[in-house]
Enzyme design. Structure first.
Site, mmCIF file in Angstrom:
data_model
loop_
_atom_site.group_PDB
_atom_site.id
_atom_site.type_symbol
_atom_site.label_atom_id
_atom_site.label_comp_id
_atom_site.label_asym_id
_atom_site.label_seq_id
_atom_site.Cartn_x
_atom_site.Cartn_y
_atom_site.Cartn_z
ATOM 1 N N ARG A 1 10.982 0.868 13.551
ATOM 2 C CA ARG A 1 10.395 -0.369 14.013
ATOM 3 C C ARG A 1 11.539 -1.274 13.816
ATOM 4 N NH1 ARG A 1 7.937 -4.338 10.124
ATOM 5 N NH2 ARG A 1 6.706 -5.671 11.693
ATOM 6 N N HIS B 1 9.064 -11.710 15.398
ATOM 7 C CA HIS B 1 9.432 -11.702 13.776
ATOM 8 C C HIS B 1 10.022 -12.842 13.443
ATOM 9 C CE1 HIS B 1 9.829 -8.393 10.448
ATOM 10 N NE2 HIS B 1 10.264 -9.801 9.917
ATOM 11 N N GLU C 1 3.214 -10.381 10.640
ATOM 12 C CA GLU C 1 2.986 -11.199 9.251
ATOM 13 C C GLU C 1 2.841 -12.666 9.669
ATOM 14 O OE1 GLU C 1 5.794 -10.854 6.025
ATOM 15 O OE2 GLU C 1 5.224 -8.706 5.852
ATOM 16 N N ASN D 1 1.796 -4.401 5.992
ATOM 17 C CA ASN D 1 3.061 -4.545 5.165
ATOM 18 C C ASN D 1 2.498 -4.762 3.710
ATOM 19 O OD1 ASN D 1 4.362 -4.514 7.632
ATOM 20 N ND2 ASN D 1 5.390 -6.577 7.335
ATOM 21 N N TYR E 1 3.805 -5.220 -0.177
ATOM 22 C CA TYR E 1 4.873 -5.243 -1.311
ATOM 23 C C TYR E 1 4.408 -5.627 -2.644
ATOM 24 C CZ TYR E 1 8.291 -5.645 2.547
ATOM 25 O OH TYR E 1 9.022 -5.384 3.604
ATOM 26 N N GLU F 1 5.834 -1.876 6.673
ATOM 27 C CA GLU F 1 6.850 -2.266 5.758
ATOM 28 C C GLU F 1 6.591 -1.895 4.314
ATOM 29 O OE1 GLU F 1 8.360 -6.441 5.922
ATOM 30 O OE2 GLU F 1 8.410 -6.357 8.101
HETATM 31 C C1 FCB Z 1 8.398 -9.298 4.683
HETATM 32 C C2 FCB Z 1 9.349 -9.445 6.061
HETATM 33 C C3 FCB Z 1 10.253 -8.690 6.395
HETATM 34 C C4 FCB Z 1 11.243 -8.777 5.077
HETATM 35 C C5 FCB Z 1 10.611 -8.408 3.872
HETATM 36 C C6 FCB Z 1 11.120 -8.296 2.511
HETATM 37 O O1 FCB Z 1 7.657 -10.104 4.439
HETATM 38 O O2 FCB Z 1 8.335 -9.229 7.266
HETATM 39 O O3 FCB Z 1 11.190 -9.537 7.420
HETATM 40 O O4 FCB Z 1 11.830 -10.023 4.904
HETATM 41 O O5 FCB Z 1 9.337 -9.081 3.746
#
Ligand code: FCB
Length: 439
Positions: free
Chosen positions: A78, A122, A167, A293, A295, A347
């Site tokens: 990707r 992006h 995002e 995505n 995290y 992600e």
């Molecule tokens: C996300 C982004 C990516 C990277 C990660 C850590 O928010 O999409 O580009 O910065 O965080």
């Protein structure tokens, strides 16, 4: 936390990057400047004073980098296209040299049997469009749709998926809400209007692309989280509800249900966006896939100073809480709220203070992080969530936006002095993991 039961054999294993974070060559071969070129060259914006001029030199080293991917045995890559590389001003003339770069990259991936998953946007808006108001200007959405259609026309039969945005929450909230990201505006009213124009541009682009590429899967990538109240207090619970509505539902509801969530719309009060007749009909429409995505979760405390999560599994080098169960909870919740297409985890990964010692990079923390999130993903799949693939962020260390090169997310270490790439332990682990999944 070592052995996983197998994922479905059709499951896609990938790695992810984005253009501005790795390409460098910021003005090579006719590329126009983007808002991240401007922003990162503005003193004080990026913590370590760095910029994307050179980055990982991927523009010149893409063959080597695709070779590394092939060595990992991934199914898919990707990446994003820099709009100003193929259309320097964001409208008007195309730059053939820019198209050639991406075409060569696609050739290289095809030669190694790696599926291409393109993201159109992006965060690196052509500066020329910013000079005309950027995403606050409704016209930008129409320019974006033209760019999208041209990508689909040229590459639609050579790539597996095309995502419109990465995002959009970040573009709106960090770019226009708190000025942490380009273009560096702090104005909530603008931020909310920008989020509407981003969604409009998504809808316009989906339609424009569908018209020229029947075969390619089309969708969007959203950063999402569950929102947990820090305590049982009414104030914390209200904050969590607001956070989920304004961040997750704000982007999901227009696409899946053709409306903004009422709770968030009211909460925005005078900052609510101007919506023209017909906009929501354009935005709503079927996706072939949804990119998620993930995290961390949102931990919502109305106290001053706000309570912090306990962080049983610790925090990453970004200070982000490690909270894999949030991924299960999020996906199951989304499934209950929306009629979802297949999901790609587009992600997931962590920043870690990695260094090369005697040719190797021990990053056990990252391996543990990924394993726990894969287990959480399986838990969601066990509850019926349709997940088609997982992309680790990131293939290699890169320019982490306003953190510059100080934060390392790669499974491959990059020495920015020499551009030498070194596989971290997590890269070796991921290769073995993928191999075992196939066995
Ligand atoms: C996300 C982004 C990516 C990277 C990660 C850590 O928010 O999409 O580009 O910065 O965080």
């Amino acid at each position: 936390m070592t052995e996983h039961k197998p994922f479905p054999s059709s499951f896609t294993w990938g790695v992810a990057t984005s253009a501005f974070q790795i390409e460098g060559a910021s003005s090579a071969d006719g590329k126009g400047p983007s808002i991240w070129d401007t922003f990162s060259h503005t003193p004080g914006r990026v913590i370590d004073g760095s910029n994307g001029d050179i980055a990982c030199e991927h523009y010149y080293r893409y063959k080597e980098d695709v070779g590394l991917m092939a060595g990992l045995g991934v199914d898919a890559y990707r990446f994003s296209m820099a709009w100003s590389r193929v259309q320097p001003q964001g409208k008007g003339d195309w730059n053939e040299a820019g198209w050639t770069f991406y075409s060569n990259l696609l050739d290289e991936l095809a030669a190694k049997n790696i599926d291409a998953h393109i993201t159109l946007y992006h965060w690196d808006l052509p500066q020329g469009l910013q000079d005309e108001g950027g995403w606050l200007n409704r016209e930008t959405a129409y320019h974006f749709a033209e760019y999208a259609a041209e990508v689909a026309r040229r590459f639609g039969n050579r790539v597996k998926t095309i995502a419109t945005h990465n995002e959009p929450w970040c573009t709106a909230n960090l770019g226009y809400g708190n000025a942490q990201f380009a273009p560096g505006v702090a104005d909530m009213k603008q931020s909310v209007q920008v989020s509407h124009h981003l969604l409009l541009s998504h809808g316009l682009a989906m339609r424009a692309m569908r018209a020229v590429t029947p075969s390619c899967e089309l969708g969007i990538v959203l950063n999402q989280w569950t929102a947990d109240a820090a305590t049982d207090s009414q104030a914390d619970r209200d904050l969590a509800a607001w956070e989920y509505a304004r961040s997750v539902q704000w982007f999901m509801e227009p696409i899946f249900k053709g409306r903004y969530p009422e709770y968030a719309l009211q909460g925005h009060g005078p900052n609510a966006p101007v919506i023209e007749a017909g906009d929501l009909e354009i935005i709503q429409g079927p996706l072939d896939f949804l990119g998620v995505n993930y995290y961390f979760r949102a931990f919502c405390s109305a106290e001053e100073p706000p309570r912090k999560p306990e962080g049983k599994l610790g925090f990453t080098d970004m200070g982000w809480e490690i909270y894999p169960q949030g991924l299960t909870e999020l996906l199951v919740k989304l499934k209950g709220e929306y009629d979802l297409p297949p999901i790609y985890i587009t992600e997931n990964g962590m920043a870690n203070p990695d260094a090369v010692t005697n040719g190797s990079v021990p990053d056990a923390a990252r391996i543990d992080y990924v394993q726990r999130h894969l287990a959480a993903l399986q838990a969601a799949m066990d509850e019926g969530v349709d997940v088609a693939g997982y992309f680790l962020w990131s293939l290699m260390d890169n320019f982490e936006w306003n953190s510059g090169y100080a934060k390392r997310f790669g499974i491959i270490h990059v020495d920015y002095e020499t551009q030498e790439r070194t596989l971290k332990d997590s890269a070796h682990w991921y290769r073995e993991f993928i191999k075992n999944q196939r066995a």
